[in-house]
Design a protein around this motif. Structure first.
Motif, PDB file in Angstrom:
ATOM      1  N   SER A  83      10.502  14.557  -5.783  1.00  0.00           N
ATOM      2  CA  SER A  83      11.374  14.162  -7.154  1.00  0.00           C
ATOM      3  C   SER A  83      11.746  12.304  -6.582  1.00  0.00           C
ATOM      4  CB  SER A  83      12.950  14.827  -6.895  1.00  0.00           C
ATOM      5  OG  SER A  83      13.717  14.487  -5.825  1.00  0.00           O
ATOM      6  N   ARG A  84      11.641  12.156  -5.230  1.00  0.00           N
ATOM      7  CA  ARG A  84      12.001  10.610  -4.948  1.00  0.00           C
ATOM      8  C   ARG A  84      10.764   9.712  -4.852  1.00  0.00           C
ATOM      9  NH1 ARG A  84      14.799  13.237  -0.756  1.00  0.00           N
ATOM     10  NH2 ARG A  84      13.749  11.955   0.900  1.00  0.00           N
ATOM     11  N   LEU A  85       9.596  10.416  -5.163  1.00  0.00           N
ATOM     12  CA  LEU A  85       8.231   9.666  -5.124  1.00  0.00           C
ATOM     13  C   LEU A  85       7.885   9.114  -6.529  1.00  0.00           C
ATOM     14  CD1 LEU A  85       6.428  11.967  -2.617  1.00  0.00           C
ATOM     15  CD2 LEU A  85       7.568   9.804  -2.023  1.00  0.00           C
ATOM     16  N   ALA A  86       7.337   8.013  -6.866  1.00  0.00           N
ATOM     17  CA  ALA A  86       6.699   7.514  -7.891  1.00  0.00           C
ATOM     18  C   ALA A  86       5.114   7.422  -7.662  1.00  0.00           C
ATOM     19  CB  ALA A  86       7.497   6.224  -8.392  1.00  0.00           C
ATOM     20  N   ILE A  87       4.549   7.592  -8.796  1.00  0.00           N
ATOM     21  CA  ILE A  87       3.008   7.407  -8.741  1.00  0.00           C
ATOM     22  C   ILE A  87       2.835   6.129  -9.518  1.00  0.00           C
ATOM     23  CG2 ILE A  87       0.995   8.385  -9.316  1.00  0.00           C
ATOM     24  CD1 ILE A  87       2.228  10.969  -8.994  1.00  0.00           C
ATOM     25  N   ALA A  88       2.359   5.208  -8.735  1.00  0.00           N
ATOM     26  CA  ALA A  88       2.074   3.860  -9.671  1.00  0.00           C
ATOM     27  C   ALA A  88       1.032   3.870 -10.631  1.00  0.00           C
ATOM     28  CB  ALA A  88       1.677   2.691  -8.668  1.00  0.00           C
ATOM     29  N   ARG A  89       1.148   3.254 -11.773  1.00  0.00           N
ATOM     30  CA  ARG A  89      -0.040   3.170 -12.906  1.00  0.00           C
ATOM     31  C   ARG A  89      -0.911   2.379 -12.254  1.00  0.00           C
ATOM     32  NH1 ARG A  89      -0.229  -1.431 -15.529  1.00  0.00           N
ATOM     33  NH2 ARG A  89       1.367  -2.905 -15.384  1.00  0.00           N
ATOM     34  N   ASP A  90      -2.171   2.731 -12.941  1.00  0.00           N
ATOM     35  CA  ASP A  90      -3.296   1.677 -12.526  1.00  0.00           C
ATOM     36  C   ASP A  90      -3.144   0.184 -13.309  1.00  0.00           C
ATOM     37  OD1 ASP A  90      -4.744   3.505 -11.153  1.00  0.00           O
ATOM     38  OD2 ASP A  90      -5.818   4.285 -13.092  1.00  0.00           O
ATOM     39  N   ILE A  91      -3.668  -0.717 -12.801  1.00  0.00           N
ATOM     40  CA  ILE A  91      -3.427  -2.143 -13.424  1.00  0.00           C
ATOM     41  C   ILE A  91      -4.572  -2.303 -14.420  1.00  0.00           C
ATOM     42  CG2 ILE A  91      -2.066  -2.994 -11.347  1.00  0.00           C
ATOM     43  CD1 ILE A  91      -4.525  -4.433 -10.560  1.00  0.00           C
ATOM     44  N   THR A  92      -4.059  -2.840 -15.421  1.00  0.00           N
ATOM     45  CA  THR A  92      -5.458  -3.459 -16.338  1.00  0.00           C
ATOM     46  C   THR A  92      -6.111  -4.332 -15.733  1.00  0.00           C
ATOM     47  OG1 THR A  92      -4.122  -5.137 -17.506  1.00  0.00           O
ATOM     48  CG2 THR A  92      -3.729  -3.076 -18.365  1.00  0.00           C
ATOM     49  N   SER A  93      -7.283  -4.454 -16.680  1.00  0.00           N
ATOM     50  CA  SER A  93      -8.229  -5.544 -15.856  1.00  0.00           C
ATOM     51  C   SER A  93      -7.720  -7.053 -16.116  1.00  0.00           C
ATOM     52  CB  SER A  93      -9.824  -5.325 -16.708  1.00  0.00           C
ATOM     53  OG  SER A  93      -9.548  -5.456 -18.081  1.00  0.00           O
ATOM     54  N   ALA A  94      -6.972  -7.123 -16.995  1.00  0.00           N
ATOM     55  CA  ALA A  94      -6.423  -8.456 -17.268  1.00  0.00           C
ATOM     56  C   ALA A  94      -5.332  -8.768 -16.057  1.00  0.00           C
ATOM     57  CB  ALA A  94      -5.674  -8.534 -18.784  1.00  0.00           C
ATOM     58  N   GLU A  95      -4.592  -7.606 -15.881  1.00  0.00           N
ATOM     59  CA  GLU A  95      -3.747  -7.794 -14.533  1.00  0.00           C
ATOM     60  C   GLU A  95      -4.494  -8.144 -13.331  1.00  0.00           C
ATOM     61  OE1 GLU A  95       0.163  -5.094 -15.962  1.00  0.00           O
ATOM     62  OE2 GLU A  95      -1.809  -4.051 -15.400  1.00  0.00           O
ATOM     63  N   ARG A  96      -5.557  -7.512 -13.292  1.00  0.00           N
ATOM     64  CA  ARG A  96      -6.197  -7.520 -11.797  1.00  0.00           C
ATOM     65  C   ARG A  96      -7.034  -8.980 -11.754  1.00  0.00           C
ATOM     66  NH1 ARG A  96      -9.317  -2.724 -10.969  1.00  0.00           N
ATOM     67  NH2 ARG A  96      -7.433  -2.436 -11.089  1.00  0.00           N
ATOM     68  N   VAL A  97      -7.156  -9.541 -13.000  1.00  0.00           N
ATOM     69  CA  VAL A  97      -7.560 -10.914 -12.889  1.00  0.00           C
ATOM     70  C   VAL A  97      -6.446 -11.986 -12.634  1.00  0.00           C
ATOM     71  CG1 VAL A  97      -8.778 -12.890 -14.300  1.00  0.00           C
ATOM     72  CG2 VAL A  97      -9.945 -10.577 -14.471  1.00  0.00           C
TER      73      VAL A  97
END
Length: 109
Positions: A83-97
Motif C-alpha cells: 500500500s506504500r509502494l508506487a509503480i512508476a509509469r514508463d516514460i514516453t519516447s519524447a520524454e526519453r529524448v
C-alpha cells in the motif's frame, strides 16, 4: 518502506523481437520463472520475487533461515507494504529524448 512511500522497482526479462535464438531465450525466461528456481534466486539475492509460488517453496525449505525468507516483506511484500509502494509509469519516447538532452547538458556532452 518509509511512511511516505517508495517505488517498487523491477527488472525485466525480455526477448528482442528479432532474436536469432528466440526459443532458447524463452526457455531461459521459463527457467527463471519456475518456482523452485525463483525461490533459490530470491534466497540468494533477497530481492522482490515476481513468482508468488516461490514463497511456498521457501516456506517448505528444511533450513529454518531459508524458510524464514518466505515471510520477508522485502522479498514478498505484504499488503501493508504494497500500500506504500508506487509503480512508476514508463516514460514516453519524447520524454526519453528530453531526459537524454538534459543529461548530456549536465555531463557536458
Amino acid at each position: 518502506v518509509p511512511e511516505e512511500g517508495a517505488e517498487l522497482w523491477s527488472d525485466s526479462l525480455m526477448v528482442p523481437n528479432r532474436a536469432d535464438h528466440k526459443a532458447n531465450a524463452e526457455r531461459l525466461v521459463d527457467y527463471y520463472y519456475d518456482p523452485e528456481v525463483a525461490a533459490k534466486l530470491a534466497a540468494w539475492v533477497n530481492y522482490v520475487c515476481p513468482v508468488p509460488a516461490a514463497k511456498d517453496v521457501l516456506a517448505d525449505a528444511a533450513d529454518k533461515d531459508t524458510a524464514a525468507l518466505a515471510d520477508n516483506p522485502l522479498i514478498f511484500p505484504d499488503s501493508t507494504m504494497r500500500s506504500r509502494l508506487a509503480i512508476a509509469r514508463d516514460i514516453t519516447s519524447a520524454e526519453r529524448v528530453e531526459f537524454a538532452r538534459r543529461w548530456n547538458q549536465i555531463v557536458g556532452l
